[in-house]
Design a protein around this motif. Structure first.
Motif, short mmCIF file in Angstrom:
data_model
loop_
_atom_site.label_atom_id
_atom_site.label_comp_id
_atom_site.label_asym_id
_atom_site.label_seq_id
_atom_site.Cartn_x
_atom_site.Cartn_y
_atom_site.Cartn_z
N ALA A 18 0.79 -1.23 0.00
CA ALA A 18 0.00 0.00 0.00
C ALA A 18 0.83 1.28 0.00
O ALA A 18 0.25 2.37 0.00
N VAL A 19 2.15 1.20 -0.01
CA VAL A 19 2.96 2.41 0.09
C VAL A 19 2.73 3.34 -1.10
O VAL A 19 2.67 4.55 -0.95
N ALA A 20 2.56 2.79 -2.30
CA ALA A 20 2.48 3.63 -3.50
C ALA A 20 1.18 4.41 -3.59
O ALA A 20 1.17 5.58 -3.99
N ASN A 21 0.05 3.77 -3.25
CA ASN A 21 -1.24 4.44 -3.50
C ASN A 21 -2.25 4.24 -2.37
O ASN A 21 -3.44 4.53 -2.57
N TRP A 22 -1.81 3.76 -1.22
CA TRP A 22 -2.66 3.55 -0.04
C TRP A 22 -3.65 2.41 -0.19
O TRP A 22 -4.41 2.12 0.72
N LYS A 23 -3.66 1.73 -1.33
CA LYS A 23 -4.50 0.55 -1.50
C LYS A 23 -3.62 -0.68 -1.28
O LYS A 23 -2.52 -0.77 -1.84
N GLY A 24 -4.09 -1.63 -0.47
CA GLY A 24 -3.28 -2.78 -0.15
C GLY A 24 -4.04 -4.07 -0.23
O GLY A 24 -5.28 -4.10 -0.19
N SER A 25 -3.29 -5.16 -0.35
CA SER A 25 -3.89 -6.49 -0.36
C SER A 25 -2.86 -7.47 0.18
O SER A 25 -1.67 -7.38 -0.13
N ALA A 26 -3.32 -8.40 1.01
CA ALA A 26 -2.43 -9.39 1.61
C ALA A 26 -3.22 -10.65 1.94
O ALA A 26 -4.45 -10.61 2.02
N PHE A 27 -2.50 -11.76 2.13
CA PHE A 27 -3.17 -13.02 2.48
C PHE A 27 -2.43 -13.67 3.65
O PHE A 27 -1.21 -13.57 3.77
#
Length: 282
Positions: free
Chosen positions: A16-25
């Motif tokens: 999420a550092v680049a655009n504040w949108k993140g995804s993880a599992f």
């Protein structure tokens, strides 16, 4: 009052550092916590050789939210390599908060509990974006997509697959990341986010990995080797130094051999869809 909690590590689909949108599992590596609450004047971490400011602040933050005043002691033990990009901080925060709730014999919505850990992580400076994606993957299990700026959960799915991890012999702390270089790749991160929102997690993960490796000056060779061995998704996890690959179990031997030649530690695990839990029985 004594309580126990456990929470899993996780790996990145989209940092999420680049655009504040993140995804993880979530992955099948876990952190366990024990919290004792008493009438002493402060919360004290008891983990030799480890900075305990985060786990102390997590308990303090929870007590503040509940309007309670206790001191006590907090301990953790973990299978997750520290400062490796495998969400050891998020797992510790979640496990400690659940252990404290267990000690208090109180229930709390898991998303709310994870947000308290995110607040604590921001306050002690172990995260750049608040890491809501990491926290919710660790807390809820499965794979999540989040808006870390708005602190919202956008999507959660179960993920059923084997996972291979490469953990190089170095540490990279999130707070040391070059944010300006990461923000340059925001257009690529936007594309990865669109893929993740469509459930195309493998493609999103690979795009994320190639973009962040370039931005942060880290090798993309582990990603290429993983794709050559049949992985359907491979990425740098977090800001590194670890790499993660989604791969069929039948192809893991080939990837393990390729990755071992690069040095570091190779770990075989699986995606984990179980939520974090409290109590001795876990």
């Amino acid at each position: 009052m004594r309580g126990y909690g456990r929470s899993n590590g996780a790996a990145s689909v989209l940092n999420a550092v680049a655009n504040w949108k993140g995804s993880a599992f979530a992955i099948e590596l876990e952190t366990r916590a024990e919290v004792e609450l008493d009438s002493s004047p402060a919360i004290r971490g008891d983990v030799p050789g480890v900075d305990t400011s985060l786990i102390e602040r997590c308990v303090e933050r929870l007590l503040e939210h509940l309007g309670l005043e206790y001191g006590g002691r907090v301990r953790t033990s973990s299978e997750i390599p520290v400062a490796s990009g495998l969400k050891s901080s998020s797992a510790a925060a979640n496990a400690v908060i659940l252990a404290a709730l267990d000690a208090l014999d109180m229930d709390m919505d898991l998303v709310r509990a994870a947000r308290i850990g995110v607040e604590a992580a921001r306050e002690v400076g172990v995260t750049i974006t608040g890491a809501l994606d990491d926290a919710l993957a660790s807390m809820l299990g499965g794979v999540v997509v989040t808006d870390n700026h708005r602190m919202s959960l956008l999507r959660r799915d179960e993920l059923h697959c084997s996972v291979m991890l490469l953990v190089p012999d170095r540490r990279i702390f999130s707070r040391d990341t070059d944010i300006s270089r990461s923000r340059v790749i925001a257009p690529m991160a936007d594309l990865a986010f669109d893929l993740a929102m469509k459930g195309e997690y493998g493609r999103a993960m690979t795009l994320n990995g190639l973009a962040y490796c370039a931005a942060l000056g880290l090798s993309s060779e582990p990603l290429i080797l993983a794709l050559e061995e049949g992985a359907w998704g491979a990425s740098l996890s977090g800001t590194g130094p670890s790499y993660a690959a989604l791969i069929d179990e039948s192809r893991m031997d080939g990837l393990e051999e390729s990755w071992r030649a690069l040095g570091g530690r190779v770990i075989r695990t699986k995606a984990d869809n179980r939520p974090a839990s409290r109590g001795r029985g876990f």
